[in-house]
Design a protein around this motif. Structure first.
Motif, PDB file in Angstrom:
ATOM      1  N   VAL A   1      -1.722   8.062  -5.269  1.00 30.22           N
ATOM      2  CA  VAL A   1      -2.987   8.667  -5.695  1.00 30.22           C
ATOM      3  C   VAL A   1      -3.679   7.776  -6.719  1.00 30.22           C
ATOM      4  O   VAL A   1      -4.898   7.554  -6.650  1.00 30.22           O
ATOM      5  N   ALA A   2      -2.912   7.236  -7.667  1.00 28.58           N
ATOM      6  CA  ALA A   2      -3.502   6.356  -8.680  1.00 28.58           C
ATOM      7  C   ALA A   2      -4.119   5.119  -8.038  1.00 28.58           C
ATOM      8  O   ALA A   2      -5.215   4.690  -8.417  1.00 28.58           O
ATOM      9  N   ALA A   3      -3.414   4.546  -7.054  1.00 26.31           N
ATOM     10  CA  ALA A   3      -3.935   3.355  -6.376  1.00 26.31           C
ATOM     11  C   ALA A   3      -5.208   3.678  -5.608  1.00 26.31           C
ATOM     12  O   ALA A   3      -6.171   2.902  -5.599  1.00 26.31           O
ATOM     13  N   PHE A   4      -5.231   4.845  -4.954  1.00 27.97           N
ATOM     14  CA  PHE A   4      -6.414   5.232  -4.185  1.00 27.97           C
ATOM     15  C   PHE A   4      -7.599   5.486  -5.109  1.00 27.97           C
ATOM     16  O   PHE A   4      -8.719   5.030  -4.838  1.00 27.97           O
ATOM     17  N   CYS A   5      -7.372   6.194  -6.204  1.00 31.19           N
ATOM     18  CA  CYS A   5      -8.463   6.474  -7.144  1.00 31.19           C
ATOM     19  C   CYS A   5      -9.016   5.182  -7.740  1.00 31.19           C
ATOM     20  O   CYS A   5     -10.232   5.053  -7.937  1.00 31.19           O
ATOM     21  N   ALA A   6      -8.130   4.227  -8.014  1.00 30.41           N
ATOM     22  CA  ALA A   6      -8.590   2.939  -8.529  1.00 30.41           C
ATOM     23  C   ALA A   6      -9.477   2.235  -7.510  1.00 30.41           C
ATOM     24  O   ALA A   6     -10.496   1.629  -7.864  1.00 30.41           O
TER      25      ALA A   6
ATOM     26  N   THR B   1      -6.631  -1.416   4.669  1.00 31.93           N
ATOM     27  CA  THR B   1      -6.403  -2.859   4.717  1.00 31.93           C
ATOM     28  C   THR B   1      -5.455  -3.314   3.617  1.00 31.93           C
ATOM     29  O   THR B   1      -4.574  -4.152   3.845  1.00 31.93           O
ATOM     30  N   SER B   2      -5.619  -2.774   2.413  1.00 30.87           N
ATOM     31  CA  SER B   2      -4.810  -3.220   1.272  1.00 30.87           C
ATOM     32  C   SER B   2      -3.496  -2.451   1.133  1.00 30.87           C
ATOM     33  O   SER B   2      -2.594  -2.903   0.434  1.00 30.87           O
ATOM     34  N   HIS B   3      -3.383  -1.304   1.787  1.00 27.45           N
ATOM     35  CA  HIS B   3      -2.165  -0.474   1.697  1.00 27.45           C
ATOM     36  C   HIS B   3      -1.763  -0.045   3.111  1.00 27.45           C
ATOM     37  O   HIS B   3      -1.854   1.128   3.480  1.00 27.45           O
TER      38      HIS B   3
END
Length: 309
Positions: A296-301, A130-132
């Protein structure tokens, strides 16, 4: 013979840069050097010099200046739509590069153990999609040993593992904890109890998953049973939790499963809490220590923000 680098260095069309194309476009649209200079916030003589330099690089006049009003020459008419296209492409390339640096576009390869689909994984995937919306999520079901190997060889970017992956190249973060419960045939006498003691399972055959490679969640179950003073009789080893539950439903054995697995309501399967202090199981998020991907950083967050939900 001159190399490619020499040819590029001495190519006259190197004078056709983005800045000069922007100047050309302003003059071509205004058909007036004064108005174009105001639009560009530069002095008119400087604009005239830049246009002259562009014409010199191309080797053709772009504007007919012999009349009271300037007009595009045939060369200018030919350049105009292409200049617009080039400037639009450059702007688009800059936008794409910026969004990639922010982790809003790209491809993310996600590995997961089957039991993760019963807990937080579906909610995380839905929230991230939804956000990406322009990040493509590619999913791979594996066991923990396979997840470790896939992270090491970079065929996946992140993993949801149970038990956690132990490797100096990999960061592993616990994102979900839950108790283990007993899955048994609804015809088993123990199914009549509200809770089941682990020691009562000593005479039951066990269904273990995954079968290989090891270490795996199966080893966790074996350790729990040994801590209770018995070594389980292993009736069947299978690759997936869904298959393990199907075997339980036909009375082939019992299985210790994460509590969230009870959401999988299969005919013939009863789920019961473990009496006393039930052993816990943890779902971990894993990724390479040297992975600097913004996606990856966005997903981990996102995962951290939903930890424990």
């Amino acid at each position: 013979m001159a190399g490619t680098g020499d040819m590029l260095t001495h190519a006259p069309w190197l004078g056709v840069d983005v800045r000069r194309l922007r100047y050309f476009l302003a003059v071509a649209e205004e058909l007036h050097f004064g108005r174009a200079a105001e639009r560009l916030h530069i002095a008119q003589p400087a604009l005239s010099r830049q246009i002259a330099s562009l014409e010199g690089a191309i080797g053709a006049l772009l504007f007919d200046r012999t009349r009271s009003n300037i007009h595009l020459t045939a060369a200018g008419e030919a350049l105009l739509p292409r200049a617009r296209d080039i400037l639009a492409r450059v702007a688009d390339a800059a936008r794409v590069a910026k969004r990639a640096s922010e982790g809003t576009i790209g491809v993310l390869q996600i590995g997961f153990v089957g039991s993760a689909t019963f807990s937080i994984l579906p909610g995380i995937l839905n929230a991230f999609r939804t956000s990406h919306r322009e990040v493509e999520l590619v999913l791979h079901a594996m066991n923990t040993a396979e997840l470790r190997a896939a992270l090491i060889d970079r065929s996946i970017d992140v993993a949801f593992a149970r038990p956690s992956i132990q490797d100096p190249e990999i960061v592993s973060e616990v994102v979900y904890k839950e108790p283990l419960i007993v899955a048994l045939s609804d015809g088993d006498p123990l199914a009549a109890q509200n809770q089941v003691a682990l020691s009562d399972l000593s005479a039951h055959p066990f269904i273990l998953y995954p079968r290989h490679p090891r270490p795996s969640f199966a080893d966790t179950i074996l350790q729990i049973c040994r801590a209770e003073g018995f070594s389980p009789d292993i009736a069947q080893e299978t690759m997936e939790i869904q298959t393990a539950l199907s075997l339980v439903s036909v009375g082939a054995g019992v299985a210790l499963v994460p509590e969230a697995t009870s959401e999988a309501q299969l005919n013939g399967v009863a789920y019961r809490p473990i009496l006393g202090d039930a052993p816990q199981t943890q779902l971990s998020l894993a990724y390479r220590r040297d992975n600097r991907s913004a996606v990856v950083a966005a997903f981990c967050a996102m995962v951290r923000s939903r930890r424990g939900r």
